[in-house]
Enzyme design. Structure first.
Site, PDB file in Angstrom:
ATOM      1  N   SER A   1       0.815  -1.206   0.000  1.00 30.94           N
ATOM      2  CA  SER A   1       0.000   0.000   0.000  1.00 30.94           C
ATOM      3  C   SER A   1       0.858   1.269   0.000  1.00 30.94           C
ATOM      4  O   SER A   1       1.586   1.542  -0.942  1.00 30.94           O
ATOM      5  CB  SER A   1      -0.947  -0.056   1.203  1.00 30.94           C
ATOM      6  OG  SER A   1      -1.913   0.955   1.158  1.00 30.94           O
TER       7      SER A   1
ATOM      8  N   ASP B   1      10.603   5.671  -9.607  1.00 25.99           N
ATOM      9  CA  ASP B   1      10.261   6.271 -10.905  1.00 25.99           C
ATOM     10  C   ASP B   1      11.075   7.523 -11.180  1.00 25.99           C
ATOM     11  O   ASP B   1      11.468   7.791 -12.311  1.00 25.99           O
ATOM     12  CB  ASP B   1       8.771   6.624 -10.939  1.00 25.99           C
ATOM     13  CG  ASP B   1       7.882   5.428 -11.212  1.00 25.99           C
ATOM     14  OD1 ASP B   1       8.384   4.288 -11.099  1.00 25.99           O
ATOM     15  OD2 ASP B   1       6.692   5.618 -11.528  1.00 25.99           O
TER      16      ASP B   1
ATOM     17  N   LYS C   1      -0.443  -4.143  -3.442  1.00 21.03           N
ATOM     18  CA  LYS C   1      -1.756  -3.578  -3.118  1.00 21.03           C
ATOM     19  C   LYS C   1      -1.845  -2.193  -3.755  1.00 21.03           C
ATOM     20  O   LYS C   1      -1.466  -1.185  -3.161  1.00 21.03           O
ATOM     21  CB  LYS C   1      -1.978  -3.483  -1.605  1.00 21.03           C
ATOM     22  CG  LYS C   1      -3.353  -2.938  -1.238  1.00 21.03           C
ATOM     23  CD  LYS C   1      -3.533  -2.855   0.277  1.00 21.03           C
ATOM     24  CE  LYS C   1      -4.894  -2.267   0.633  1.00 21.03           C
ATOM     25  NZ  LYS C   1      -5.012  -0.845   0.247  1.00 21.03           N
TER      26      LYS C   1
END
Length: 539
Positions: free
Chosen positions: A295, A306, A320
């Site tokens: 999560s 990223d 998740k």
């Protein structure tokens, strides 16, 4: 009068006819919510009154709701009873009124697992292993843990009286403790490692998690000269979306995207970006993850990966990639409903389909008991980071460097499975032995190793707590048992920081992170180092 009565009857009859026509012609059965609710209630009433065996009325409603969630096929949507919501609130907000004790049932007694440091319970002198004899004059031997917790919590400034049973003390010890606001810490400690590396573990994402990281990290940098960071998200199941965004914001420049949410409702479609400059722009970062990282942990790992702001080391995360919204219902119950999916800044979805289950090919178990899976990326879609590195989507965050923790052999895994047929007895014996061992070894220091004789004594403790102990399995699983027994003793003796120091000799992921950061001064150097490490590990 008779005419009026006849008129009324005629009007009612006409209304029934018209209503019936509307039901049949104007409102389809499947669209009539009121009718569907009535039918459901009639079914429940008839089952309750006429089923061949007696059934609980309330349970029928719960079963109907459970069936609804089962059909959704979403393990993250559920109904939270009002009685359980307070525990959820405490986990996400991180505060409550009480005395600061972690408790659990042990041998039929509500037992102190550990006092939370710097809380009223710890300052009063309550210790790990103490058992509640009375709370506010009420005998505690028939209480379950939830009942005891409810009595111990209360408004800050009020007092609670308890009597505690302590090993080696003949009579229960009385305490009168003033309740206070208890702050649960998301960052239990921070520590300097070798080569100027600061280590910060984050256990959950709750309100204020980013402030805790800032406080600990600033201290490590200013007081101890930390030049790089290991942010440990292993075992962190997540928490608040806002907290995940706030933690990411610490390490990203203003206006850089953190996460995008997409849902059916327009209010669920949002892109969240950093609101302030990178707080630590010259700090190379390694983020540790494993299958227990989920999560909000994945939001942070995905955003930093990223943007090439951190390298990720460890194992693939849980996967998740969804967002839940809480809705208060009549009576105080709370509906937790998945309302959106989230995507990393380059558009990756890391959500793992719950219907697919867990990959089992080539799996093994680590010495801590966690499932270890191979780092195959062949079925994961490729993406590019902002700097052009290859990243992977689908089924969790894929680390930049896969590191497999120390694993159990097939024989050890089979033996541990046999030992854990008595899992409850094992855990109770583990705790009891740890408390006794600390009492008998006041000179104990971090870095100790349990002897074979110590394990033999623990086996006797285990055998006393259950009639069924497989001695051959215990011997075959000795490496696993020693690891967990040493951790439990360290936890009771020195807390989370002691567990960390005691377990370092087993921690392959941490060792790899330290090696990556050795001599590194910039994030670009770290990215180059992780690429070299990855190439060197190729067969």
């Amino acid at each position: 009068m008779r005419r009026n009565t006849l008129t009324a009857v005629a009007v009612v009859a006409s209304a029934v006819v018209v209503a019936g026509w509307l039901l049949q012609e104007g409102v389809g059965r499947t669209d009539n919510a009121y009718l569907r609710v009535r039918v459901l209630q009639e079914v429940i009433d008839r089952v309750e009154s006429s089923f061949v065996e007696e059934v609980e009325y309330d349970r029928l409603h719960e079963s109907a709701i459970d069936g609804l969630f089962r059909d959704l096929g979403d393990p993250h949507s559920s109904l939270i009873p009002a009685s359980s919501y307070e525990n959820l609130r405490i986990r996400t907000e991180g505060e409550y009124g009480g005395i600061g004790l972690e408790v659990a049932d042990r041998n039929g007694w509500v037992t102190v697992v550990s006092p939370i440091p710097n809380t009223p319970g710890a300052r009063a002198g309550i210790r790990s292993g103490d058992q509640f004899f009375e709370i506010e004059g009420v005998p505690a031997d028939t209480m379950v843990t939830d009942q005891a917790v409810e009595m111990l919590r209360g408004r800050p400034g009020t007092e609670v009286s308890v009597r505690m049973i302590r090993p080696g003390v003949d009579e229960p010890i009385p305490f009168t403790i003033e309740r206070a606001e208890i702050q649960l810490r998301a960052v239990p400690f921070g520590v300097m490692l070798e080569h100027g590396i600061g280590y910060v573990p984050l256990q959950t994402f709750q309100a204020g998690s980013e402030r805790e990281i800032t406080t600990v990290l600033d201290s490590l940098r200013e007081a101890e000269g930390a030049r790089s960071l290991i942010l440990d998200l292993r075992g962190n199941p997540g928490g608040l979306l806002d907290a995940g965004i706030a933690v990411s914001d610490l390490f990203l420049d203003v206006d850089l995207s953190i996460v995008e949410t997409r849902g059916r409702a327009s209010g669920q479609n949002e892109t969240y970006s950093a609101k302030k400059p990178d707080t630590y722009p010259n700090l190379p970062i390694v983020v540790l993850v494993d299958r227990g990282s989920a999560s909000a942990s994945e939001i942070v790992a995905g955003a930093l990966q990223d943007h090439d702001r951190a390298v990720i080391v460890g194992q693939r995360t849980f996967g998740k990639g969804s967002v839940q919204t809480l809705y208060r219902l009549t009576g105080g119950d709370v509906l937790r409903l998945t309302t959106a999916r989230w995507y990393t800044p380059v558009g990756r979805s890391i959500h793992r389909d719950s219907q697919r289950g867990v990959e089992t090919d080539g799996q093994s178990f680590g010495i801590s008991g966690e499932l270890v899976t191979p780092g195959d990326v062949s079925e994961h879609p490729e993406f590019s980071s902002m700097g052009g590195r290859i990243l992977y989507g689908g089924g969790g965050i894929t680390p930049d460097l896969f590191v497999v923790s120390e694993t159990l052999s097939a024989e050890e895994t089979e033996a541990v499975g046999r030992v854990f047929r008595q899992a409850s007895a094992f855990n109770i014996a583990l705790f009891n032995y740890a408390v006794s061992y600390i009492h008998d070894h006041p000179e104990l220091e971090v870095g100790y190793t349990l002897s074979d004789e110590d394990l033999d004594m623990f086996f006797e403790t285990l055998r006393e707590s259950t009639a069924e102990v497989d001695e051959a399995a215990f011997i075959a699983g000795a490496r696993f048992i020693r690891y967990h027994l040493e951790r439990e003793i360290a936890l009771q003796a020195w807390g989370d920081s002691g567990v960390f120091e005691q377990s370092r000799k087993y921690d392959e992921e941490l060792a790899s992170a330290v090696e990556l950061l050795r001599g590194i001064s910039t994030q670009d150097d770290l990215i180059e180092a992780v690429e070299q490490a990855r190439q060197s590990r190729k067969p």
